[in-house]
Design an enzyme around this catalytic site. Sequence first.
Site, PDB file in Angstrom:
ATOM      1  CG  HIS A 514       9.981  55.205 -61.142  1.00 11.65           C
ATOM      2  ND1 HIS A 514      10.978  55.560 -62.016  1.00 11.65           N
ATOM      3  CD2 HIS A 514      10.484  54.255 -60.340  1.00 11.65           C
ATOM      4  CE1 HIS A 514      12.064  54.844 -61.742  1.00 11.65           C
ATOM      5  NE2 HIS A 514      11.786  54.052 -60.739  1.00 11.65           N
ATOM      6  CB  CYS A 515       8.541  55.466 -66.699  1.00 13.75           C
ATOM      7  SG  CYS A 515       7.670  57.024 -66.986  1.00 13.75           S
ATOM      8  CD  GLN A 516      14.965  58.636 -67.190  1.00 18.79           C
ATOM      9  OE1 GLN A 516      15.016  57.566 -66.586  1.00 18.79           O
ATOM     10  NE2 GLN A 516      15.860  59.587 -67.003  1.00 18.79           N
TER      11      GLN A 516
END
Length: 554
Positions: A514-516
């Site tokens: 995941h990222c933002q």
Amino acid sequence: MRVDTLWGMSTKRIVIVGGVAGGMSAATRLRRLMEDAEIVVLERSGYVSFANCGLPYYVGGVIEKRRALLLQTPASLAARFALDVRVRHEVTAIDAAAQLVTVRDIAAGTTYELPYDELVLSPGARPVRPPIPGIERALSMRDIEDTDAMYAAVQGSPASAVVVGGGFIGVEVAENLCHRGIPTTIVEAMPQLMGPLDPEIAWVLTERLRANGVQVRLGTQVTAIGADDVTLSDGNRLPADLVVAAIGVKPDTTLAQAAGLTIGPRGGIAVDDELRTTTAHIWAVGDAVEKTDALDGANVLVPLANTANRQGRLVADLIAGRPGRARRVHATAIVGAFGMAAASTGWSEKRLRAAGRAYEAIHIHPRSHAGYYPGGETVTLKLLFDPATDEILGAQGVGLDGVDKRIDVIATALTAGIGASALADLELSYSPQYGSAKDPINMLGFVAENVRTGLAPLVQWHEVAERQAAGATVLDVRTRAEYAAGAIPGAVNIPIDELRSRLDEVPGGELIIHCQVGVRGHVAAQILAAHGRVAPNLTGGYRTWAAGMAAQGT
Ligand code: FAD
């Protein structure tokens, strides 16, 4: 055909019960199609063709002039459309065999009978008033008279207000009471505001309300209304000089039921797809009738202005002998508060899950217009689709800009049967102050296509904890600073720009990336896939996960 005469001609008398959205749309369209018909509109309240949807904004002072709410009067409707509009005339009974209605002239205190050739019912929906002790003191908002009462109450500068119910009308009323400087609390029995939305979307609007001073109590019921306070199900009491009941609406079927018309399984008047009730020469439209859901064909209640107006126009066509069919509904709706819009069309994820229907959910958080041009805002969009058929099942959006446009495009796609992946190919208008060359709608199409073809598997915010418990490791590819500011418990941080050189540090076993917001996560997933590590990307990234967890109270 009746033999009464109007202007010396043989005429058909069409009687319409209810003179607002559905009723007045029917009346004016009928006049345009049937110049020689006698059209009588009977309206119980003192006003016709008023702007229900504007009522909360008059209470809040956003709409300054009361007369702005009154779009037409009996006199203007008589002049333009030759309509016989009778306000404060309530239909109290229908004799279907004799084809006549009994009408009470409220002002005169008299009753008379009025024969009809065709009868159109558009009586709308009544506010729900549950049997809470003290409910008599609670104001509701349905018509001009209700609005005058609320306006007068607000002029008395109440020190506090409680709005019972956090749906469309509750949210709008709360915002407007807040505009009047009245400390306001919404008390909602469900664990979220705005029931048609999924929790992580509704949460964004809830936070906007709170940031602007509205108190929100979720998962709590009002159990009693006192002289100047309310008692809550958790035992607490809230000061409440003003109490507004906005618990929802139910079809106004009193008249129809008494006349023996069939009421459907959802409690609305049953009509066929030509808006005919089960009794000859009686038609019904608007909030009072059951509609057919576009996805599964089930009977549903959708008390919204667009459908009421559309049905009003259609029933006029049908009475005039023109062909037509009531369309199935997607319940496309939008609410605004403090500059933020939340909108939806089609089914929610909650509803799909409850129905056991296969779906994929995509979340994206792009800018409402090109990032390099000032003034863009984050628009959170969620698309639900069938991964096997590509059929769009629903969509939701929330944000300060551009939500209405995107949800309306998806509503159009739903109606047209355009698939989720085909959103990638929609040719949408673009210049930097309005959108992006790859519009958020196109982005949804790109992601849907990636998901469908297996290129980019996704994981949902509400699946993360379970997968972690089963042994998966969360790989957070955001920057160190983003990770330090808040991370999923147990997540390992390898920033995306270091990933290729630190592949040996990627934990073994099942991964969640995941990222933002999901974009860098997708890039990371493709880098890892190129090295034989296929792993799902958290859709909507940390932002969606955090909203979902907050909405769950976790
Ligand atoms: P109505 O417009 O409610 O008209 C029914 C009329 O029938 C009433 O005036 C009633 O007095 C009259 N009547 C009932 N029984 C009798 C009788 N026996 N004899 C004579 N007259 C009778 N929808 C949206 O899509 N977007 C919005 O932003 C939105 N905001 C809203 C805000 C508020 C405060 C309210 C109350 C509603 C809002 N709605 C909104 C819903 C929308 O107004 C309704 O869907 C629409 O008005 C329904 O039209 P209708 O003709 O079925 O009923």
